[in-house]
Design a protein around this motif. Structure first.
Motif, short mmCIF file in Angstrom:
data_model
loop_
_atom_site.label_atom_id
_atom_site.label_comp_id
_atom_site.label_asym_id
_atom_site.label_seq_id
_atom_site.Cartn_x
_atom_site.Cartn_y
_atom_site.Cartn_z
N SER A 186 -62.48 0.81 -21.64
CA SER A 186 -61.93 0.91 -20.28
C SER A 186 -62.15 2.31 -19.71
O SER A 186 -62.41 2.48 -18.51
N ALA A 187 -62.04 3.32 -20.58
CA ALA A 187 -62.29 4.70 -20.14
C ALA A 187 -63.73 4.82 -19.65
O ALA A 187 -64.00 5.43 -18.61
N ALA A 188 -64.66 4.21 -20.39
CA ALA A 188 -66.08 4.27 -20.00
C ALA A 188 -66.32 3.52 -18.69
O ALA A 188 -67.13 3.95 -17.86
N VAL A 189 -65.61 2.41 -18.50
CA VAL A 189 -65.75 1.66 -17.25
C VAL A 189 -65.40 2.56 -16.07
O VAL A 189 -66.13 2.64 -15.08
N ARG A 190 -64.27 3.29 -16.19
CA ARG A 190 -63.84 4.17 -15.09
C ARG A 190 -64.85 5.29 -14.85
O ARG A 190 -65.18 5.61 -13.71
N GLN A 249 -77.12 -1.66 -10.90
CA GLN A 249 -76.09 -2.39 -11.65
C GLN A 249 -75.95 -1.83 -13.07
O GLN A 249 -76.60 -2.29 -14.01
N PRO A 250 -75.09 -0.79 -13.21
CA PRO A 250 -74.89 -0.22 -14.54
C PRO A 250 -74.23 -1.23 -15.48
O PRO A 250 -73.69 -2.25 -15.02
N ALA A 251 -74.31 -0.94 -16.77
CA ALA A 251 -73.78 -1.88 -17.76
C ALA A 251 -73.21 -1.14 -18.95
O ALA A 251 -73.59 -0.01 -19.24
N ARG A 253 -70.29 2.08 -8.81
CA ARG A 253 -70.20 0.64 -9.02
C ARG A 253 -69.75 0.36 -10.45
O ARG A 253 -70.24 1.00 -11.37
N PRO A 254 -68.84 -0.58 -10.66
CA PRO A 254 -68.38 -0.83 -12.04
C PRO A 254 -69.48 -1.49 -12.87
O PRO A 254 -70.30 -2.24 -12.33
N PRO A 255 -69.50 -1.22 -14.16
CA PRO A 255 -70.52 -1.81 -15.03
C PRO A 255 -70.23 -3.27 -15.34
O PRO A 255 -69.08 -3.69 -15.34
N VAL A 256 -71.30 -4.03 -15.62
CA VAL A 256 -71.13 -5.37 -16.20
C VAL A 256 -71.29 -5.24 -17.71
O VAL A 256 -71.78 -4.22 -18.21
#
Ligand code: BES
Ligand code: MN
Ligand code: MN
Length: 458
Positions: free
Chosen positions: A376-380, A187-189, A388-391
């Motif tokens: 948002s760029a870092a999320v992608r 679970q990345p963050a 997996r998307p970060p929390v």
């Protein structure tokens, strides 16, 4: 974007070997005996930048050297500045290490060594992603600058003046820092806040030398007793800090944020198991994550007084000293805390004891705006690198110079922790998960692409 994955795949082993080389240098910044090792690490980092095609320099300071490197500017594209540190914490107690701290060793998918996760391994992910772009594609899609220091673990004393004197050189659109943790394995963050810190040493002096506690006990004040009472007087049974005005600038957590933190899949049981404790403790009225990330704390870090050897020795020690620190939250001022603390300790100091309080280093806590386009760029990028998307989380640790960097450079800031909470940071058997190392390099490589398309002027 061009396909960078094959290059990353082919060079996994080389990346790990490079990290091992850096980990073999015992760059312990707090220990004068390691001064030369710290220098050697700075040279290793600078040489490495040059090898991958960046211009790099080792900047001498009154303390440990700073390494600065940059890739060529890219016309019409943003600039990113990566901050990291090549210094590490002392490895003691040595006997608790399964393999020696400066002999990196692979065990069950992890690389064990002092500095593996904090911060050599995490920092190197961005160096390797830049290398991948330059070697596999020939050029980066934006300019990347690197500011890698050797004094993070001792408060970044030399870096602050360097930043103030080099604002043009360090000018950028976004700061990128990987020196913290993911939420959990798998679970990345993205971290949107760090606590600040302010560190102190209190030195108490009583009689001119140690005294027989039978002959003199009851007649003079005992510095060791005074130390425990004075430090004990700084916090109450409910975990509230007892320094007048301490909470004045602490911002109340908005309900929406408390709900967001409460929605994270945090398991109290396994957390307790991980730490080897039977109960959790902390400020009344707050959840564990709130206490760790968003509330200030007081901790004693060490005390030195009297006799600690075998058996007993009946003395009144002549002196007692304690090192302690407060974690601060955004909007609290370390200097203001230091002032109020001096007054409070003078009040608590018994007659017959003389006290000296040394304020060591301080840095402010901060939060960043998670709705910025760079985030948002870092999320992608993380979603592609980790699958997996970060929390969104905050962290309780401090990276002293980040608040200064944000403030001076007036830029967005991405805190992308690649570590895990059980990496044994500052402890024996520090490790970094090798799969995370490679996923992080991949995320970083995608990050350069994503950031290159962000319109920072919007
Ligand atoms: N990488 C850590 C900071 C950190 C730890 C962030 C855990 C998030 C989670 C950093 O190297 C560190 O240890 N900082 C010190 C600063 C201090 C020595 C001024 C800290 O937080 O104690
Ligand atoms: Mn660190
Ligand atoms: Mn650290």
């Amino acid at each position: 974007m061009p396909d960078i994955a094959p290059y990353l795949e082919e060079n996994r082993e080389q990346f790990e070997e490079d990290l091992c080389e850096l980990l073999r240098i015992p760059s312990v910044s707090t220990d004068g005996a390691h001064r030369e090792d710290v220098r050697q690490a700075s040279r290793w980092v600078a040489d490495h930048f040059q090898q991958i095609g960046l211009t790099a320099e080792v900047v001498e300071t009154d303390g440990h050297p700073i390494v600065y490197a940059e890739s060529p500017p890219v016309e019409g594209k943003p600039t990113a500045l990566v901050y990291g540190h090549y210094d590490v914490q002392p490895p003691d107690p040595l006997s608790a290490w399964i393999s020696p701290p400066f002999e990196p060793t692979r065990r069950d998918g992890n690389l064990y060594a002092r500095g593996a996760t904090d911060d050599k391994g995490q920092m190197l992910t961005h160096v390797k992603s830049v290398q991948a772009w330059m070697e596999a594609i020939g050029t980066l899609p934006l300019q990347v600058k690197f500011l890698i220091e050797g004094e993070e673990e001792v408060g970044s004393g030399s870096l602050r003046p360097f930043i103030r004197a080099n604002l043009d050189k360090l000018a950028c659109d976004v700061l990128v820092i990987s020196d913290m943790s993911q939420f959990a394995p798998g679970q990345p963050a993205i971290t949107y806040g760090l606590r600040g810190i302010t560190c102190f040493e209190l030195r108490l002096t009583g009689p001119k030398q140690d005294l027989h506690s039978g002959s003199f006990g009851g007649a003079v004040a005992n510095p060791a007793v005074a130390l425990t009472k004075m430090l004990g007087g700084l916090i109450d049974e409910e975990g509230r800090i007892q320094v007048p005005g301490f909470y004045d600038d602490v911002l109340t957590l908005p309900d929406s944020e408390r709900e967001q933190l409460a929605s994270l899949p945090f398991d109290q049981r396994s957390f307790m198991e991980q730490l080897g404790v039977t109960e959790l403790a902390g400020e009344r009225g707050y959840s564990t994550l709130e206490r760790r990330w968003a509330r200030p704390t007081f901790d004693i870090n060490g005390m030195t007084t009297g006799y600690g050897g075998e058996g007993s020795k009946t003395i009144i020690p002549a002196t007692a000293a304690g090192k302690f620190s407060f974690r601060l939250v955004p909007n609290q001022d370390p200097a203001k805390v230091a002032e109020a603390l001096q007054t409070r300790l003078e009040e608590l100091c018994p007659r017959g004891i003389s006290m000296e309080l040394e304020a060591q280093h301080g840095s402010a806590g901060f939060v960043v705006d998670p709705t910025r386009p760079a985030v948002s760029a870092a999320v992608r990028a993380i979603e592609r690198g980790f699958g997996r998307p970060p929390v969104f989380i905050r962290e309780g640790g401090s990276v002293p110079v980040v608040a200064t960097l944000i403030d001076q450079l007036k830029v967005d800031c991405l805190l992308l922790g690649w570590g895990q909470n059980d990496d044994n940071t500052h402890s024996p058997n520090e490790k970094f998960c090798l799969a995370d190392f490679h996923r992080a390099i991949k995320s970083s490589a995608y990050l350069w692409h994503e950031i290159s398309r962000v319109d920072f002027d919007a």
